[in-house]
Design a protein around this motif. Sequence first.
Motif, mmCIF file in Angstrom:
data_model
loop_
_atom_site.group_PDB
_atom_site.id
_atom_site.type_symbol
_atom_site.label_atom_id
_atom_site.label_comp_id
_atom_site.label_asym_id
_atom_site.label_seq_id
_atom_site.Cartn_x
_atom_site.Cartn_y
_atom_site.Cartn_z
ATOM 1 N N GLN A 3 0.823 -1.209 0.000
ATOM 2 C CA GLN A 3 0.000 0.000 0.000
ATOM 3 C C GLN A 3 0.854 1.254 0.000
ATOM 4 O O GLN A 3 0.521 2.240 -0.662
ATOM 5 C CB GLN A 3 -0.924 -0.005 1.220
ATOM 6 C CG GLN A 3 -2.095 -0.942 1.110
ATOM 7 C CD GLN A 3 -3.027 -0.543 -0.025
ATOM 8 O OE1 GLN A 3 -2.997 -1.121 -1.103
ATOM 9 N NE2 GLN A 3 -3.857 0.447 0.208
ATOM 10 N N ILE A 63 0.327 3.967 -2.836
ATOM 11 C CA ILE A 63 -0.138 5.305 -2.474
ATOM 12 C C ILE A 63 0.879 6.369 -2.877
ATOM 13 O O ILE A 63 0.522 7.448 -3.371
ATOM 14 C CB ILE A 63 -0.440 5.376 -0.961
ATOM 15 C CG1 ILE A 63 -1.654 4.494 -0.636
ATOM 16 C CG2 ILE A 63 -0.694 6.815 -0.518
ATOM 17 C CD1 ILE A 63 -1.894 4.309 0.846
ATOM 18 N N GLU A 118 0.593 6.945 -6.570
ATOM 19 C CA GLU A 118 -0.624 7.696 -6.902
ATOM 20 C C GLU A 118 -0.450 9.176 -6.598
ATOM 21 O O GLU A 118 -0.865 10.042 -7.378
ATOM 22 C CB GLU A 118 -1.803 7.121 -6.127
ATOM 23 C CG GLU A 118 -2.240 5.742 -6.628
ATOM 24 C CD GLU A 118 -3.341 5.144 -5.796
ATOM 25 O OE1 GLU A 118 -3.628 5.681 -4.696
ATOM 26 O OE2 GLU A 118 -3.940 4.127 -6.217
ATOM 27 N N TRP A 119 0.178 9.489 -5.457
ATOM 28 C CA TRP A 119 0.387 10.898 -5.115
ATOM 29 C C TRP A 119 1.395 11.561 -6.063
ATOM 30 O O TRP A 119 1.266 12.739 -6.390
ATOM 31 C CB TRP A 119 0.853 11.031 -3.665
ATOM 32 C CG TRP A 119 -0.294 11.134 -2.714
ATOM 33 C CD1 TRP A 119 -0.731 10.212 -1.813
ATOM 34 C CD2 TRP A 119 -1.185 12.252 -2.575
ATOM 35 N NE1 TRP A 119 -1.819 10.666 -1.131
ATOM 36 C CE2 TRP A 119 -2.127 11.910 -1.578
ATOM 37 C CE3 TRP A 119 -1.281 13.493 -3.212
ATOM 38 C CZ2 TRP A 119 -3.150 12.790 -1.202
ATOM 39 C CZ3 TRP A 119 -2.299 14.363 -2.836
ATOM 40 C CH2 TRP A 119 -3.216 14.005 -1.845
#
Length: 244
Positions: free
Chosen positions: A185, A189, A192-193
Amino acid sequence: KVLGGGGGVKVSLKKVGVNQVEPRIAKSNHVAWPLEFISIREKYGRFEYSDLASHPAIVLIPYQVSIMSVFEYYRMGIPLFAPSVELLARWQFEKKVMNELTWSCVRKECEKASSIRGHPDSPHGDRDPNDMSSIENIAYWIKYADFYQLPEITLYDSWEDLFEKILSADLDSIHKRMMVYNEEQKIKIRAEWEQILEKAFDGTTPRWQSSTSGGRSAHEIQMPWEEAVLRSFPTVARHTNVTC
């Protein structure tokens, strides 16, 4: 000792019929189980994360569907046990155990449904997420709760089922699988950021990367936040009554 997590766990335990008076030994059908339960607040009051990590597991009796501390427990890899959707829906219908599930519940008016109609194009049809009048409707909505989306959280259907699963679980293996998921994760994450920020800044090079020195100086890296703001936004200094 197995911990009971969440600030509302003491009230929730009483609502579902668990006696919090000493000794807190798990009993069911006149059979004593080699387990002892205690809420986090009763055990510690104020605590460090290392205190929580010293326990073998945490049993969740949720007071709502999104609880920040659940993510904290999960990121530490503490094995978690949560009531199944069916059990929690029944507890909510009969005992209102999730006393912060809706704003009406917070105001002790859990029986009040939504005052406005849902969107006509809602994929959920005419189901009202604030309607507590049936176990079926409650179950339909709480299945989206955070603790039902995370893998490796063990669900129990009754107290007997909980006791058996805690005693038979390979807690170390559960912990390791949770930590693998946490790392996956983290990578996902972060990626994605990075995409979001790259799109937001439209390819603009960050200021610290575009300096003639090729990067931030040691002073800039250690610069106090207020000084950094004043350097980037000099006009702020004109407002002498404003502090950063």
